[in-house]
Scaffold this motif. Structure first.
Motif, short mmCIF file in Angstrom:
data_model
loop_
_atom_site.label_atom_id
_atom_site.label_comp_id
_atom_site.label_asym_id
_atom_site.label_seq_id
_atom_site.Cartn_x
_atom_site.Cartn_y
_atom_site.Cartn_z
N VAL A 1 -3.17 17.35 -2.57
CA VAL A 1 -2.54 16.30 -3.37
C VAL A 1 -2.37 15.03 -2.53
CG1 VAL A 1 -0.45 15.65 -4.62
CG2 VAL A 1 -1.36 17.96 -4.85
N ALA A 2 -2.10 15.20 -1.25
CA ALA A 2 -1.92 14.04 -0.37
C ALA A 2 -3.18 13.19 -0.32
CB ALA A 2 -1.55 14.51 1.03
N ALA A 3 -4.35 13.83 -0.31
CA ALA A 3 -5.61 13.09 -0.30
C ALA A 3 -5.76 12.23 -1.55
CB ALA A 3 -6.78 14.05 -0.17
N LYS A 4 -5.31 12.75 -2.68
CA LYS A 4 -5.38 11.97 -3.93
C LYS A 4 -4.43 10.78 -3.88
CE LYS A 4 -6.76 15.86 -6.88
NZ LYS A 4 -6.42 16.67 -8.07
N MET A 5 -3.26 10.97 -3.26
CA MET A 5 -2.33 9.84 -3.10
C MET A 5 -2.94 8.76 -2.21
SD MET A 5 1.39 11.62 -2.57
CE MET A 5 2.06 12.79 -3.76
N ASN A 6 -3.54 9.17 -1.11
CA ASN A 6 -4.12 8.21 -0.17
C ASN A 6 -5.34 7.50 -0.75
OD1 ASN A 6 -2.14 9.05 1.62
ND2 ASN A 6 -3.48 10.50 2.67
N GLY B 1 1.50 7.29 -5.06
CA GLY B 1 1.96 7.66 -3.74
C GLY B 1 3.46 7.81 -3.67
N THR B 2 3.91 8.64 -2.75
CA THR B 2 5.35 8.89 -2.59
C THR B 2 5.93 8.15 -1.39
OG1 THR B 2 4.94 10.87 -1.26
CG2 THR B 2 5.14 11.16 -3.66
N MET C 1 0.85 -1.20 0.00
CA MET C 1 0.00 0.00 0.00
C MET C 1 0.88 1.25 0.00
SD MET C 1 -2.97 -1.21 2.69
CE MET C 1 -1.82 -1.57 4.03
N TYR C 2 0.42 2.28 -0.70
CA TYR C 2 1.20 3.51 -0.83
C TYR C 2 0.29 4.72 -0.60
CZ TYR C 2 4.12 0.10 -3.24
OH TYR C 2 4.85 -1.02 -3.55
N GLY C 3 0.93 5.83 -0.29
CA GLY C 3 0.17 7.06 -0.09
C GLY C 3 1.10 8.24 0.07
N ALA C 4 0.60 9.26 0.73
CA ALA C 4 1.37 10.47 0.96
C ALA C 4 2.26 10.30 2.19
CB ALA C 4 0.42 11.65 1.16
N PRO C 5 3.20 11.23 2.42
CA PRO C 5 3.98 11.19 3.66
C PRO C 5 3.05 11.17 4.88
CG PRO C 5 4.95 12.75 2.13
CD PRO C 5 3.65 12.31 1.52
N ILE C 6 3.46 10.48 5.93
CA ILE C 6 2.62 10.32 7.11
C ILE C 6 2.25 11.68 7.69
CG2 ILE C 6 2.43 9.22 9.37
CD1 ILE C 6 2.73 7.38 6.88
#
Length: 356
Positions: A203-208, A214-215, A192-197
Motif C-alpha cells: 500500500v505504501a508504494a501506491k501512496m508514493n 498519502g498519509t 508532496m505526500y506519500g507513505a510513512p518514511i
C-alpha cells in the motif's frame, strides 16, 4: 437497433506487408468520423495488424509487453486530414524543501533527490542534488504533437542510492490540457505526500506513486510549467538560475488555534503507554500532552496554539507563527495523528484552506 460508427482508420495492406516483420505492432491510431458528421479525432485505439505471404513467418512477441507508461503516445498514427501542431512542454524545477531524509548512515541522515519527468511515453531525468532543501535548477523540455491522447504529466521524485534501488519520495501528477487552458502553471510550491518514511512496498508504494491518498507530508517542490509553440520541438535538459525575489510565491504568517478535547473508542496499548496527538503542517509540528486510556477514552481538554512573534515552543504545546504561502492552494494539508509512545495509530488529513 443499428450499430453506430464512432470512428475509423484506414490501412493500406501493402504498407503493412512492407513494414518490419510484415506487421504494425501495438500501434496507437487516431479514429475519425468517415461520414464527416463530426470533425476532429473521435478516439484512439491500439491495434496489431499482420499481413503474411507465402513462406512468411509471424514474429513472436513476449507475452509481457512494456509498461503502459513507456508507450510513446507521440507516435500515434493520424489520418492526413488531421493537422498536427508541434508544441514544447517546458518544466522548470527550482527548489525542493522539507524532503525526508531517506538514507541513514554513519554520516547522519541525508537525501540525494532527482526527478523523472514523464509525458506521453517520453521521460527526461533531472540532475541529482544533495540535501533535504536543495536547489534543483533544471529546465526539462518534452516535445508534443497536438492533438495528443495523453493528458497526465508525472513528476516522480526519487532518492538516489548507490548500492540499492532508488527510493521513490513522491509522485506529482498534472493535467496537460488544464495547464494549457490556464496559460501555464506557477511558479508555485506544490506539496508532496506519500507513505510513512521508510515504507516503499504494498500500500505504501501506491501512496508514493500517488495512486491513493498519502498519509504523510513529504516536502514541497517549487516549479513552473508552460506550453510553447515550437516548430521543431526536442526533448532536453538545461540548467537554470534561481527565481528573483519578486517572482517567488508570496508568504504570510498564520496563527492556528487547536482545541483538543477527548477521544473515544480508542484501543488501549498498555505496553506502549499513554496517548498523545500530533499536528503537522508542512515542516511545522506540535503535540499535546500524554494521557492514559481509560475505558476506551482519552481526555485532554487543552489548547495547542500557534502563538505570537518568536513562537518559541513552550512545553511542547505551542508552535508558530507559521510562515506559509499566501495562496492557500500551495499550503500543505494539515495532518492530525493519534499516537502512543511507540508509533502513530491513526490520522486525519484536512486541506489547509478548509480551516482558514
Amino acid at each position: 437497433m443499428r450499430d453506430v460508427l464512432i470512428g475509423a482508420f484506414e490501412f493500406d495492406v501493402s504498407q503493412v506487408y512492407f513494414s518490419d516483420d510484415h506487421e504494425i505492432h501495438r500501434q496507437w491510431v487516431a479514429l475519425t468520423d468517415t461520414t464527416n458528421t463530426y470533425e476532429g479525432i473521435q478516439g484512439y485505439i491500439r491495434a496489431s495488424i499482420i499481413v503474411l505471404g507465402p513462406n512468411d513467418e509471424q514474429k513472436m512477441h513476449p507475452l509481457v509487453e512494456e509498461d503502459e507508461e513507456e508507450t510513446n503516445l507521440l507516435q500515434v498514427l493520424v489520418p492526413p486530414e488531421i493537422e498536427q501542431v508541434p508544441k514544447l512542454l517546458v518544466i522548470s524545477l527550482y527548489q525542493c524543501r522539507n524532503l525526508p531524509a531517506m538514507d541513514m548512515g554513519i554520516l547522519g541522515s541525508q537525501c540525494d533527490p532527482f526527478v523523472w519527468a514523464q509525458f506521453a511515453g517520453i521521460k527526461v531525468k533531472s540532475k541529482r542534488r544533495k540535501g533535504c532543501d536543495p536547489d534543483m535548477l533544471n529546465e526539462i523540455s518534452i516535445p508534443v504533437m497536438e492533438p495528443i491522447m495523453a493528458s497526465a504529466i508525472k513528476l516522480c521524485i526519487f532518492d538516489w542510492n548507490a548500492a540499492t534501488r532508488n527510493d521513490r519520495i513522491a509522485t506529482l501528477t498534472f493535467n496537460y490540457n488544464k495547464i494549457k487552458r490556464m496559460g501555464g502553471l506557477g511558479p508555485k510550491w506544490v506539496p508532496m505526500y506519500g507513505a510513512p518514511i521508510g515504507r516503499q512496498k504494498g500500500v505504501a508504494a501506491k501512496m508514493n506513486r500517488g495512486v491513493i491518498e498519502g498519509t504523510c507530508y513529504r516536502g514541497d517542490m517549487l516549479l513552473k510549467m508552460e506550453i510553447r509553440d515550437e516548430k521543431e520541438p526536442k526533448k532536453g535538459l538545461v540548467n537554470i538560475g534561481l527565481l528573483l525575489e519578486s517572482q517567488m510565491p508570496k508568504e504570510t504568517s498564520y496563527i492556528i488555534r487547536f482545541d483538543l478535547y477527548e477521544g473515544t473508542e480508542i484501543v488501549s496499548f498498555k505496553m506502549f503507554g499513554e496517548m498523545h496527538v500530533e499536528i503537522h503542517i508542512g515542516g511545522n509540528t506540535a503535540r499535546s500532552s500524554r494521557v492514559p486510556v481509560k475505558d476506551g477514552r482519552c481526555e485532554w481538554y487543552e489548547t495547542i496554539v500557534s502563538s505570537g512573534p518568536g513562537g518559541a515552543q513552550t512545553d511542547n504545546k505551542e508552535f508558530g507563527p507559521l510562515y506559509l504561502q499566501k495562496d492557500l492552494n500551495q499550503v500543505p494539508d494539515l495532518f492530525i495523528f493519534l499516537c502512543n509512545q511507540k508509533r502513530r495509530v491513526s490520522f486525519l488529513r484536512i486541506p489547509f484552506k478548509e480551516i482558514v
